[in-house]
Design a protein around this motif. Structure first.
Motif, PDB file in Angstrom:
ATOM      1  N   ARG A 275       0.816  -1.216   0.000  1.00  0.00           N
ATOM      2  CA  ARG A 275       0.000   0.000   0.000  1.00  0.00           C
ATOM      3  C   ARG A 275       0.849   1.265   0.000  1.00  0.00           C
ATOM      4  O   ARG A 275       0.568   2.230   0.708  1.00  0.00           O
ATOM      5  N   ALA A 276       1.907   1.224  -0.783  1.00  0.00           N
ATOM      6  CA  ALA A 276       2.824   2.365  -0.951  1.00  0.00           C
ATOM      7  C   ALA A 276       3.450   2.805   0.360  1.00  0.00           C
ATOM      8  O   ALA A 276       3.888   3.936   0.499  1.00  0.00           O
ATOM      9  N   GLY A 277       3.483   1.899   1.343  1.00  0.00           N
ATOM     10  CA  GLY A 277       4.144   2.216   2.601  1.00  0.00           C
ATOM     11  C   GLY A 277       3.459   3.277   3.421  1.00  0.00           C
ATOM     12  O   GLY A 277       4.100   3.928   4.248  1.00  0.00           O
ATOM     13  N   ARG A 278       2.163   3.468   3.239  1.00  0.00           N
ATOM     14  CA  ARG A 278       1.479   4.537   3.979  1.00  0.00           C
ATOM     15  C   ARG A 278       1.083   4.057   5.378  1.00  0.00           C
ATOM     16  O   ARG A 278       0.575   2.960   5.540  1.00  0.00           O
ATOM     17  N   PRO A 279       1.298   4.901   6.401  1.00  0.00           N
ATOM     18  CA  PRO A 279       0.892   4.531   7.756  1.00  0.00           C
ATOM     19  C   PRO A 279      -0.609   4.568   7.864  1.00  0.00           C
ATOM     20  O   PRO A 279      -1.264   5.243   7.074  1.00  0.00           O
ATOM     21  N   CYS A 280      -1.244   3.870   8.861  1.00  0.00           N
ATOM     22  CA  CYS A 280      -0.529   3.106   9.873  1.00  0.00           C
ATOM     23  C   CYS A 280      -0.319   1.668   9.452  1.00  0.00           C
ATOM     24  O   CYS A 280       0.156   0.844  10.248  1.00  0.00           O
ATOM     25  N   SER A 281      -0.675   1.317   8.237  1.00  0.00           N
ATOM     26  CA  SER A 281      -0.545  -0.067   7.794  1.00  0.00           C
ATOM     27  C   SER A 281       0.899  -0.434   7.499  1.00  0.00           C
ATOM     28  O   SER A 281       1.212  -1.605   7.304  1.00  0.00           O
ATOM     29  N   ALA A 282       1.820   0.529   7.478  1.00  0.00           N
ATOM     30  CA  ALA A 282       3.200   0.264   7.087  1.00  0.00           C
ATOM     31  C   ALA A 282       4.127   0.205   8.295  1.00  0.00           C
ATOM     32  O   ALA A 282       3.881   0.816   9.325  1.00  0.00           O
ATOM     33  N   THR A 283       5.208  -0.548   8.145  1.00  0.00           N
ATOM     34  CA  THR A 283       6.256  -0.637   9.160  1.00  0.00           C
ATOM     35  C   THR A 283       7.588  -0.384   8.462  1.00  0.00           C
ATOM     36  O   THR A 283       8.259  -1.322   8.036  1.00  0.00           O
ATOM     37  N   PRO A 284       7.991   0.879   8.273  1.00  0.00           N
ATOM     38  CA  PRO A 284       9.171   1.157   7.448  1.00  0.00           C
ATOM     39  C   PRO A 284      10.503   1.010   8.169  1.00  0.00           C
ATOM     40  O   PRO A 284      11.538   1.057   7.523  1.00  0.00           O
ATOM     41  N   ALA A 285      10.517   0.855   9.503  1.00  0.00           N
ATOM     42  CA  ALA A 285      11.776   0.743  10.234  1.00  0.00           C
ATOM     43  C   ALA A 285      12.069  -0.724  10.514  1.00  0.00           C
ATOM     44  O   ALA A 285      11.226  -1.443  11.047  1.00  0.00           O
ATOM     45  N   VAL A 286      13.278  -1.159  10.154  1.00  0.00           N
ATOM     46  CA  VAL A 286      13.670  -2.560  10.316  1.00  0.00           C
ATOM     47  C   VAL A 286      15.005  -2.601  11.049  1.00  0.00           C
ATOM     48  O   VAL A 286      15.990  -2.024  10.578  1.00  0.00           O
ATOM     49  N   ALA A 287      15.030  -3.256  12.203  1.00  0.00           N
ATOM     50  CA  ALA A 287      16.269  -3.438  12.960  1.00  0.00           C
ATOM     51  C   ALA A 287      16.771  -4.858  12.726  1.00  0.00           C
ATOM     52  O   ALA A 287      16.034  -5.824  12.962  1.00  0.00           O
TER      53      ALA A 287
END
Length: 429
Positions: A275-287
């Motif tokens: 979904r194009a990385g749109r919040p709140c459905s997105a989790t763009p930070a990865v550790a």
């Protein structure tokens, strides 16, 4: 509505039941005097619907009308309110084809995401209605344990225009509470159809109303301040809006040293790029733990190369910002990004994979399909990062949940998933 070209698009007219003026009147927007340039299709560029923008005074009037109507609706027995919700679900199911035709143009959702959104919306209404258990005296199982409000306000996530709309409205309406929903002009297009369906299903006038904020670059704080001041509180929703709210902090996906890297890559693909990385459905930070970082980045770049995005960013301003970030990433390394010929900005943006430095704060990312990877060495570093991120947390590991869960208590994340990407949404009760 005299002199306005209310609904020039046939698909939108079908979605609204053939009469856009009635849909606007049902939602409380019929008397709005704000500017109403037509919402244009994300993919086609053709005008869909002229949606009037609400002023702060009109938002206050909507709350007043809702408060007057709340008494009538709260007096309806809980089982009748549940029957109303079931009729609404059937009405939306009958209009599924119209929603599938309009959602891509209004919200930028690709066909697979639009189909998933319709399924999620149906599941929301079904699960919330099934959770109603009338007690003696006609009262149902309530979201509010005491001091039930008369009017609450809700908001719409543009990446989940139907599911988030219904999550914020249906629980309150089932409990006899009136609702005023804030939406942007694009999310208002499908929202108008749902309000019209709710009215046809038997919802009294003014029990549920919409207020529409202006374009993405306008200041919506005046309307939001009025809703916060005059309504009795916010409706329970997945993520809150507003400066400093968890919604403005990214969710986090953690890849531990004992994780299965292929599973983590597939989860990252879905969490960061869907979904194009749109919040709140997105989790763009990865550790990612140092020991698996090379293998993780190699597989992520490989899968990103073969990933075909289908959901677009709906506003040109967002597309330009995403393209500019990809071209001038500061303090990070661009691990993978497909080059764009002749400087053109694609309507559906290509994914972007960034590698940042281990810091004490979550990385800042633009709205778009972004995987911002931060390496860590010790598990305590990942927990410290999780304390600063939003309400969504996903951990990929082979460790037992009985050992891991006690360490995750007290974090900012309210929705924690193990070995799968997080799902946006609120449980029924």
């Amino acid at each position: 509505m005299t002199g306005r070209q209310v609904c020039p698009d046939p698909a939108t007219a079908r979605l609204l039941g053939g009469c856009a003026a009635d849909a606007l009147a049902f939602s409380g927007l019929g008397a709005a005097a704000g500017p109403d340039p037509p919402v244009t299709g994300v993919f086609s560029g053709r005008p869909l619907l002229s949606v009037p923008v609400s002023s702060a005074g009109e938002a206050r009037a909507a709350v007043v009308r809702a408060r007057e109507a709340a008494g009538r609706w709260s007096g309806v027995p809980a089982d009748q309110r549940a029957r109303w919700a079931r009729r609404l679900r059937r009405a939306m199911a009958c209009g599924a084809d119209a929603f599938l035709a309009v959602l891509p143009e209004s919200s930028g959702l690709g066909p697979p995401d639009a189909e998933a959104e319709c399924r999620n919306a149906d599941r929301v209404v079904r699960s919330l209605t099934a959770a109603v258990r009338p007690r003696r005296g006609g009262a149902g199982t309530a979201w509010w344990s005491a001091d039930r409000p008369a009017v609450v306000f809700s908001r719409v996530d543009d990446a989940r225009p139907l599911a988030s709309l219904l999550e914020g409205v249906v629980p309150a309406l089932l409990d006899g509470v009136a609702v005023v929903t804030e939406a942007d002009r694009r999310s208002a297009v499908p929202a108008l159809a749902v309000v019209a369906a709710a009215r046809r299903a038997g919802l009294p006038r003014h029990v549920w109303q919409l207020v529409v904020r202006g374009p993405a670059d306008a200041d919506p704080s005046a309307v939001r301040a009025v809703l916060a001041e005059h309504a009795d509180g916010p409706a329970p929703q997945c993520c809150r809006y507003g400066p400093g709210s968890p919604r403005h902090r990214p969710g986090l996906l953690v890849v531990r040293h004992d994780a299965r890297v292929p599973d983590a890559v597939r989860g990252t693909l879905r969490a960061c790029f869907a979904r194009a990385g749109r919040p709140c459905s997105a989790t763009p930070a990865v550790a990612v733990h140092d020991s698996v970082l090379p293998a993780f980045l190699e597989q992520l770049a490989y899968t990103a190369e073969r990933f075909t995005p289908v959901t677009a960013l709906p506003e040109r301003r967002q597309r330009r910002a995403f393209s500019a970030c990809a071209e001038a990433a500061v303090g990070v390394e661009v691990v993978w990004h497909r080059t764009v010929r002749d400087g053109a900005v694609p309507r559906v943006p290509y994914p972007l994979v960034l590698l940042g430095r281990a810091t004490g704060s979550p990385p800042r990312t633009p709205v778009g399909p972004v995987a911002s990877v931060v390496p860590f060495t010790a598990w305590a570093e990942a927990l410290a990062l999780a304390r600063l991120t939003g309400p969504h947390l996903s951990v990929y590991t082979r460790a037992k949940a009985s050992w891991l869960c006690p360490q995750l208590t007290g974090l900012a994340a309210r929705r924690v998933h193990l070995n799968q990407p997080t799902e946006a949404g609120v449980p029924p009760r």
